[in-house]
Structures are given as structure tokens and as C-alpha cells.
Design an enzyme around this catalytic site. Structure first.
Site, PDB file in Angstrom:
ATOM      1  N   GLY A  16     -21.440  -1.017   0.138  1.00  0.00           N
ATOM      2  CA  GLY A  16     -22.689  -1.567  -0.377  1.00  0.00           C
ATOM      3  C   GLY A  16     -23.037  -2.879   0.294  1.00  0.00           C
ATOM      4  N   ALA A  17     -22.838  -2.920   1.604  1.00  0.00           N
ATOM      5  CA  ALA A  17     -22.933  -4.185   2.334  1.00  0.00           C
ATOM      6  C   ALA A  17     -24.286  -4.412   3.006  1.00  0.00           C
ATOM      7  CB  ALA A  17     -21.836  -4.238   3.402  1.00  0.00           C
ATOM      8  N   GLY A  20     -28.080  -7.696  -0.793  1.00  0.00           N
ATOM      9  CA  GLY A  20     -27.630  -8.258  -2.045  1.00  0.00           C
ATOM     10  C   GLY A  20     -26.267  -8.916  -1.986  1.00  0.00           C
ATOM     11  N   SER A 145     -19.373  -4.706 -14.322  1.00  0.00           N
ATOM     12  CA  SER A 145     -20.512  -5.367 -14.957  1.00  0.00           C
ATOM     13  C   SER A 145     -20.201  -5.562 -16.432  1.00  0.00           C
ATOM     14  CB  SER A 145     -21.769  -4.506 -14.818  1.00  0.00           C
ATOM     15  OG  SER A 145     -22.812  -5.001 -15.647  1.00  0.00           O
ATOM     16  N   TYR A 171     -24.511   4.435 -16.737  1.00  0.00           N
ATOM     17  CA  TYR A 171     -24.147   3.307 -15.874  1.00  0.00           C
ATOM     18  C   TYR A 171     -23.075   2.454 -16.537  1.00  0.00           C
ATOM     19  CZ  TYR A 171     -24.560  -1.229 -13.540  1.00  0.00           C
ATOM     20  OH  TYR A 171     -24.279  -2.408 -12.904  1.00  0.00           O
TER      21      TYR A 171
END
Length: 287
Positions: A16-17, A20, A145, A171
């Protein structure tokens, strides 16, 4: 005055680079001298991330690998490609995440959020464990999260969310899985030079959530002015990847660079072990 942490000679793999938190973490670790391996699904976006890192950090060593983390075969290929290029891995940052408001299935027939947010990091980490152990001291960081608190227990009864779909609850369940995985992995890593921790980055103003439709997209847009910047959200991931203060800390949950107690469901070691066994079955990992 504390000396700057250096990561010269260290190899950091970041999923996920392409934007963000992942991108900001890459820039920071690059400034410390790390060799970066950025994982992205889209070649154009991944190259743009490389260009952004090079512009921010003069002389940085940065490489890319492509992978669709919703596909377990793609995850296996990612691990193979990494091992073909690198003999060591010092930091594995499982940062990629997904939230969608309509149920979708992957090429493997898995619910997409579970596959991307949990099964992919579970499989990738297990495939690279030998490399991590041989490189020790090494660190595995799983981006979770505080949304995990919405899931009062892990939903083993409907693992693939087939009986009803609530996108945010799915999620939250996947983020609970990240912490349970971290706990179970830490136990398996006892006696090695590899640690693992989970992190809540905060509610961050990034591109995350813009792949949704309807309700979630509007929540992201309306909440953006009150959210952390990507730079702010990356601080705890950077800390866990580099700080000597946490070199011996494992199996913990961090918020704002401090250990915090996750929900009771996230501290359920029986659930963590059951999830490990179920995840191993689904991904083909030896339990």
C-alpha cells in the site's frame, strides 16, 4: 541530544505504498538510509510513488514490486519476486487496506475486504518469515485501526460475510483480525530476533475510502477537514519500524507511538489461535 536513527543497509518492504501513510512512511525510512521496496497494484501509480520518494530523498535506494493483494496467487508471486531480488528483510510493513460498501468476491472466492486486509498480510508474512528470521533483528508492522472496537467479537460464524453485508462492520472485523494475527504471530516469534506489533494510525486524510460508493465516500469527504494528514498518520508506523525504544516489544497495539490496550475481543488468545488456523486453511499455509 538523541542521535538520528539510521537504517543504512536495512531493507524495508511496504505494501500500500503508492500514497497516503505508506508513501509518507517510505519517505521517512528512506531519509534514514533504508533500501525501500514499494508494493503497488497499478504500475503508473507505483512509479509515481517512486518518483515522489526520489524527489523527497536524494540518493534513496528504492525498488518496486507489483501485486494485487486480493489474490493469494499474486501474494505468493510477490514473495517469490522479493526473495529473488533480496537476501534480507528487516522491516515488513503490512500497510495496504480496503473498505467497500458492497460485498465483492476475489478470484479465490473470498470476501474482498477479508482477503485484502487480513489474508494477504497473513500469507505474505508467513512466506517471508524465514527471510525475516535470517535478517534479525527484524520487525513486522500490521496497520490496524481503532475501528476494530466496533467488532465485539471476531465473526467466525460468517467469515465470508455471506449472510448479510455491512461494509463498515466487515472492515472493523478485518482490523480486529490484524490485531489477533499480531498476537498469534508474536507468540510464534518468541525466541527469535523478529518482533511484530499493530498500529492505529489515526483517522487520516488520504485516498483511503475513495474507492467506495455512496455513504462511505460522503463520510470521507465530509470528515476530511478534521482528519490527520498522511504525514501525521505515518508517525507511529515510522516509530515502530525504526525506533530502538521498541526493539524488544512484540505483540502490542500502538496509538500515537504509545502502547494502548485494544478491545477485549482483540485480546482473546483463543480467538487469535482459531483465526490463525482458519487463515492457514484458507491460504494454504502450514499451521
Amino acid at each position: 541530544m538523541r542521535a538520528e536513527t539510521r537504517l543504512d543497509g536495512k531493507v524495508c518492504l511496504i505494501t500500500g505504498a503508492t500514497g497516503g501513510i505508506g508513501l509518507e512512511t517510505a519517505k521517512a525510512l528512506g531519509r534514514m538510509g533504508a533500501t525501500l521496496v514499494l508494493v503497488g497494484r497499478d504500475s503508473a501509480r507505483t512509479q509515481a510513488a517512486v518518483d515522489a520518494v526520489k524527489q523527497a530523498v536524494a540518493g534513496v535506494q528504492v525498488d518496486t514490486l507489483r501485486a494485487d493483494l486480493s489474490s493469494m496467487q499474486s501474494v505468493r508471486t510477490l514473495a517469490e519476486d522479493f526473495r529473488a531480488r533480496y537476501s534480507r528483510l528487516d522491516v515488513l510493513l503490512n500497510n495496504a487496506g480496503l473498505i467497500i460498501d458492497r460485498r465483492k468476491t476475489t478470484v479465490d472466492g473470498f470476501e474482498a475486504t477479508l482477503a485484502t486486509n487480513h489474508l494477504a498480510p497473513f500469507l505474505l508474512t508467513n512466506l517471508l518469515l524465514d527471510t525475516l528470521k535470517a535478517s534479525g533483528p527484524a520487525r513486522v508492522i500490521n496497520v490496524s485501526s481503532d475501528a476494530h472496537r466496533v467488532a465485539r467479537r471476531f465473526n467466525f460464524d460468517d467469515l465470508q460475510s455471506e449472510r448479510g453485508y455491512d461494509g463498515f462492520l466487515v472492515y472493523a472485523n478485518s482490523k480486529l483480525a490484524n490485531i489477533l494475527f499480531t498476537r498469534a504471530l508474536a507468540k510464534r516469534l518468541q525466541g527469535t530476533a523478529v518482533t511484530t506489533n499493530a498500529v492505529h494510525p489515526g483517522v487520516v486524510r488520504t485516498g483511503f475510502g475513495h474507492n467506495t460508493e455512496g455513504f462511505f465516500r460522503w463520510i470521507v469527504k465530509l470528515g476530511a477537514p478534521f482528519m490527520l494528514s498522511a504525514e501525521g498518520g505515518a508517525k507511529t508506523s515510522i516509530y515502530l519500524a525504526s525506533s530502538p525504544e521498541v526493539k524488544d516489544v512484540s505483540g502490542q497495539y500502538f496509538i500515537r507511538r504509545r502502547q494502548r490496550k485494544p478491545s477485549a475481543a482483540a485480546r482473546d488468545d483463543a480467538a487469535a489461535e482459531r483465526l490463525w488456523q482458519e487463515s492457514a486453511r484458507l491460504t494454504g499455509v502450514t499451521p
